[in-house]
Design an enzyme around this catalytic site. Structure first.
Site, PDB file in Angstrom:
ATOM      1  N   LYS A  45      -6.415  22.564   1.273  1.00 35.89           N
ATOM      2  CA  LYS A  45      -5.027  22.032   0.945  1.00 35.89           C
ATOM      3  C   LYS A  45      -4.277  21.224   0.076  1.00 35.89           C
ATOM      4  O   LYS A  45      -3.316  20.710  -0.094  1.00 35.89           O
ATOM      5  CB  LYS A  45      -4.935  21.262   2.088  1.00 35.89           C
ATOM      6  CG  LYS A  45      -5.106  21.943   3.561  1.00 35.89           C
ATOM      7  CD  LYS A  45      -4.974  20.804   4.731  1.00 35.89           C
ATOM      8  CE  LYS A  45      -5.317  21.273   6.241  1.00 35.89           C
ATOM      9  NZ  LYS A  45      -4.675  22.492   6.669  1.00 35.89           N
ATOM     10  N   ASP A  79      -8.795  10.948   9.323  1.00 39.66           N
ATOM     11  CA  ASP A  79      -8.592  12.364   8.819  1.00 39.66           C
ATOM     12  C   ASP A  79      -7.428  12.342   7.803  1.00 39.66           C
ATOM     13  O   ASP A  79      -6.246  12.254   8.040  1.00 39.66           O
ATOM     14  CB  ASP A  79      -8.316  13.114  10.145  1.00 39.66           C
ATOM     15  CG  ASP A  79      -7.806  14.486   9.841  1.00 39.66           C
ATOM     16  OD1 ASP A  79      -7.649  14.824   8.882  1.00 39.66           O
ATOM     17  OD2 ASP A  79      -7.763  15.376  10.871  1.00 39.66           O
ATOM     18  N   CYS A 139      -1.968  23.336  16.001  1.00 38.37           N
ATOM     19  CA  CYS A 139      -3.107  22.800  16.568  1.00 38.37           C
ATOM     20  C   CYS A 139      -3.288  21.383  17.130  1.00 38.37           C
ATOM     21  O   CYS A 139      -3.942  20.526  16.894  1.00 38.37           O
ATOM     22  CB  CYS A 139      -4.340  22.799  15.279  1.00 38.37           C
ATOM     23  SG  CYS A 139      -4.716  24.594  15.194  1.00 38.37           S
ATOM     24  N   HIS A 192      -4.487  16.302  15.249  1.00 39.54           N
ATOM     25  CA  HIS A 192      -4.928  17.907  15.121  1.00 39.54           C
ATOM     26  C   HIS A 192      -6.306  18.229  16.070  1.00 39.54           C
ATOM     27  O   HIS A 192      -7.176  17.202  16.158  1.00 39.54           O
ATOM     28  CB  HIS A 192      -5.454  18.215  13.709  1.00 39.54           C
ATOM     29  CG  HIS A 192      -5.517  19.573  13.370  1.00 39.54           C
ATOM     30  ND1 HIS A 192      -6.615  20.155  13.505  1.00 39.54           N
ATOM     31  CD2 HIS A 192      -4.960  20.464  12.622  1.00 39.54           C
ATOM     32  CE1 HIS A 192      -6.580  21.589  13.206  1.00 39.54           C
ATOM     33  NE2 HIS A 192      -5.526  21.711  12.645  1.00 39.54           N
ATOM     34  N   GLN A 216      -4.107  15.969   5.426  1.00 38.63           N
ATOM     35  CA  GLN A 216      -2.891  16.053   4.939  1.00 38.63           C
ATOM     36  C   GLN A 216      -2.484  15.067   4.153  1.00 38.63           C
ATOM     37  O   GLN A 216      -1.536  15.145   3.110  1.00 38.63           O
ATOM     38  CB  GLN A 216      -1.718  15.841   6.169  1.00 38.63           C
ATOM     39  CG  GLN A 216      -1.759  17.236   7.353  1.00 38.63           C
ATOM     40  CD  GLN A 216      -1.493  18.400   6.715  1.00 38.63           C
ATOM     41  OE1 GLN A 216      -0.856  18.757   5.736  1.00 38.63           O
ATOM     42  NE2 GLN A 216      -2.144  19.388   7.198  1.00 38.63           N
TER      43      GLN A 216
HETATM   44  N1  7TS Z   1      -6.600  17.773  10.320  1.00 36.56           N
HETATM   45  C1  7TS Z   1      -5.538  17.671   9.984  1.00 36.56           C
HETATM   46  C2  7TS Z   1      -4.392  16.523  10.190  1.00 36.56           C
HETATM   47  C3  7TS Z   1      -4.873  18.884   9.545  1.00 36.56           C
HETATM   48  O1  7TS Z   1      -3.620  19.095   9.346  1.00 36.56           O
HETATM   49  C4  7TS Z   1      -5.753  20.053   9.720  1.00 36.56           C
HETATM   50  C5  7TS Z   1      -5.401  21.417   9.305  1.00 36.56           C
HETATM   51  C6  7TS Z   1      -6.890  19.698   9.817  1.00 36.56           C
HETATM   52  C7  7TS Z   1      -7.718  18.647  10.277  1.00 36.56           C
HETATM   53  C8  7TS Z   1      -8.103  21.017   9.803  1.00 36.56           C
HETATM   54  O2  7TS Z   1      -8.440  21.357   8.500  1.00 36.56           O
HETATM   55  P1  7TS Z   1      -9.330  22.525   8.237  1.00 36.56           P
HETATM   56  O3  7TS Z   1      -9.345  22.656   6.812  1.00 36.56           O
HETATM   57  O4  7TS Z   1     -10.884  22.029   8.714  1.00 36.56           O
HETATM   58  O5  7TS Z   1      -9.073  23.519   8.925  1.00 36.56           O
HETATM   59  N2  7TS Z   1      -4.012  21.897   9.499  1.00 36.56           N
HETATM   60  C9  7TS Z   1      -3.391  23.110   9.644  1.00 36.56           C
HETATM   61  C10 7TS Z   1      -2.369  23.059   9.773  1.00 36.56           C
HETATM   62  O6  7TS Z   1      -1.289  22.359  10.017  1.00 36.56           O
HETATM   63  N3  7TS Z   1      -1.930  24.408   9.912  1.00 36.56           N
HETATM   64  O7  7TS Z   1      -3.125  25.217   9.604  1.00 36.56           O
HETATM   65  C11 7TS Z   1      -4.074  24.157   9.316  1.00 36.56           C
END
Ligand code: 7TS
Length: 413
Positions: free
Chosen positions: A225, A199, A365, A122, A202
């Protein structure tokens, strides 16, 4: 066994209608819906306990402080961290990774060093490293994507050298659903003395975490999430490494003593939590963890496996659907990523949305991954504990309808 009908009663939003049809929410990898307990916890905080933390000596301030610290202890226990003070609250996974890039990377990386990432990251686990790499003269290297949609860890072995100071990787891909060979990557890092960052954005919502078993140096995830509120995330770090790092942001709460020309810093975790924290959302995150533990990660995994199995079989059997990722229940989890022949993913997801089904379309992303796959993006349907097998069938029907409609349009043209 999870009874989704029972679970769904705890999620008020799931009873609403979208486009005149019952909502089918399959965008859980972006953010999950919130159970009533989390919503009530937010309301209760503002109605009963609202005050700033750590500062006041009054009763409300003590209550607010206790709520935040209770969640911190619960997060530590959820991920197997020995100390609650190794759990730092951030806004989200993105901020957690930036914190490490700036506070660890700035201090400990030097010209000629390397950071090993993967081709499926990501942007949150790529762009912060690009920024620090440019600043420090550090080289980025990448574990390649294998043809079967997993990571080609074996070919990465040739890249290993003592120049690699950090291996940062996602435990579960948000774009393909592929499960990373976590233990193999951690063992590779150990063999060259590199630090590790997982990370877990997910992974954390779906599978158990034990940072002591993994012995990773850093781990990042977001509450939103995993049934919790937006605006609250976690960075776990090993105590000695966090102690050795300088602060990320300066200001109130992160200091011990301030003089006009310099300051000394607070103890962990406060050294990394400058300013008024996200108190209400931290308090409500507690209720999300309770909910997940109440259901149990074993049950969640079993249920999601059944959903994924159905999705792989019904969508996989449609000739007009191209699926990405491992397409295998042991190497893929929680989501399917696909395209419908001849349809741009955005048009496909709009057609699916017309049926009241929320999916996500685009590059998720992960632009470098899409470039590698030579596609503009995918349609992604991502599952969670409240989804049902019937919803997967509704998705399949919507996909089939969109594909038929496109064929008809093509015939007219
Ligand atoms: N890393 C992974 C693997 C992710 O899926 C996401 C967000 C992030 C980092 C960033 O998370 P945040 O809470 O800081 O935004 N992924 C997604 C997605 O797949 N669709 O919208 C956000």
């Amino acid at each position: 066994m999870i009874d989704p009908a029972k679970i769904r009663k705890d999620f008020p939003i799931l009873s609403r209608r979208v486009r005149g049809k019952p909502l089918v929410y399959l965008d859980n990898a972006a953010t999950t819906q919130k159970p009533r307990a989390v919503i009530e916890s937010l309301v209760s905080f503002y109605e009963r306990h609202n005050a700033n933390v750590h500062r006041g000596v009054h009763e409300l301030s003590e209550e607010a402080t206790n709520l935040v610290e209770t969640t911190r202890a619960k997060v530590a226990s959820l991920i197997g961290a020995r100390h609650a003070h190794c759990v730092i609250f951030t806004r989200n996974t993105t901020e957690s990774i930036n914190l490490v890039a700036h506070a660890w990377g700035r201090k400990f990386l030097k010209e000629g060093d390397e950071i090993l990432l993967t081709e499926i990251e990501h942007h949150s686990n790529l762009v912060p490293w690009q920024m620090i790499a440019r600043e420090k003269g550090v080289k980025l290297r990448f574990i390649p994507l294998a043809h079967d949609g997993t990571l080609d860890v074996d070919s990465a072995r040739q890249m290993l050298s003592p120049r690699i100071k950090l291996i940062a990787f996602s435990a579960l891909s948000n774009a393909l659903g592929s499960v990373s060979p976590i233990d193999k990557i951690l063992a590779m890092a150990r063999s060259i003395g590199a630090k590790t960052l997982i990370d877990a954005a997910q992974w954390a919502p779906h599978r158990p975490i034990d940072v002591r078993a993994w012995s990773c140096d850093f781990l990042a995830f977001s509450a939103h999430k995993m049934l919790g509120p937006t605006g609250i995330g976690v960075l776990y770090g090993k105590e000695d490494i966090l102690e050795a790092m300088d602060p990320f942001l300066g200001g109130g709460d992160m200091i011990r003593q301030v003089f006009l020309d310099h300051s000394t810093y607070n103890v962990l975790p406060y050294k990394f939590e400058a300013g008024t924290p996200n108190i209400a959302d931290a308090a409500a995150f507690d209720a999300a963890i309770d909910y997940l533990r109440g259901v149990g990660f074993d049950e969640i995994e079993r249920h999601e496996r059944a959903l994924l199995g159905r999705a792989l079989s019904v969508l996989g059997s449609m000739p007009e659907v191209e699926m990405y990722g491992p397409k295998d229940l042991d190497r893929q989890a929680c989501l399917v990523s696909f395209n419908i022949a001849g349809l741009h993913p955005h048009d496909a997801s709009t057609a699916i949305d017309l049926e009241g089904i929320a999916v996500r379309a685009g590059h998720h992303c992960c632009q470098p991954l899409m470039a590698k796959l030579k596609i503009p993006g995918t349609v992604r349907a991502s599952f969670y504990l409240y989804n049902t097998l019937e919803e997967i069938d509704l998705l399949a029907a919507a996909v089939s309808k969109a594909a038929r409609f496109f064929k008809k349009e093509e015939a007219i043209a």
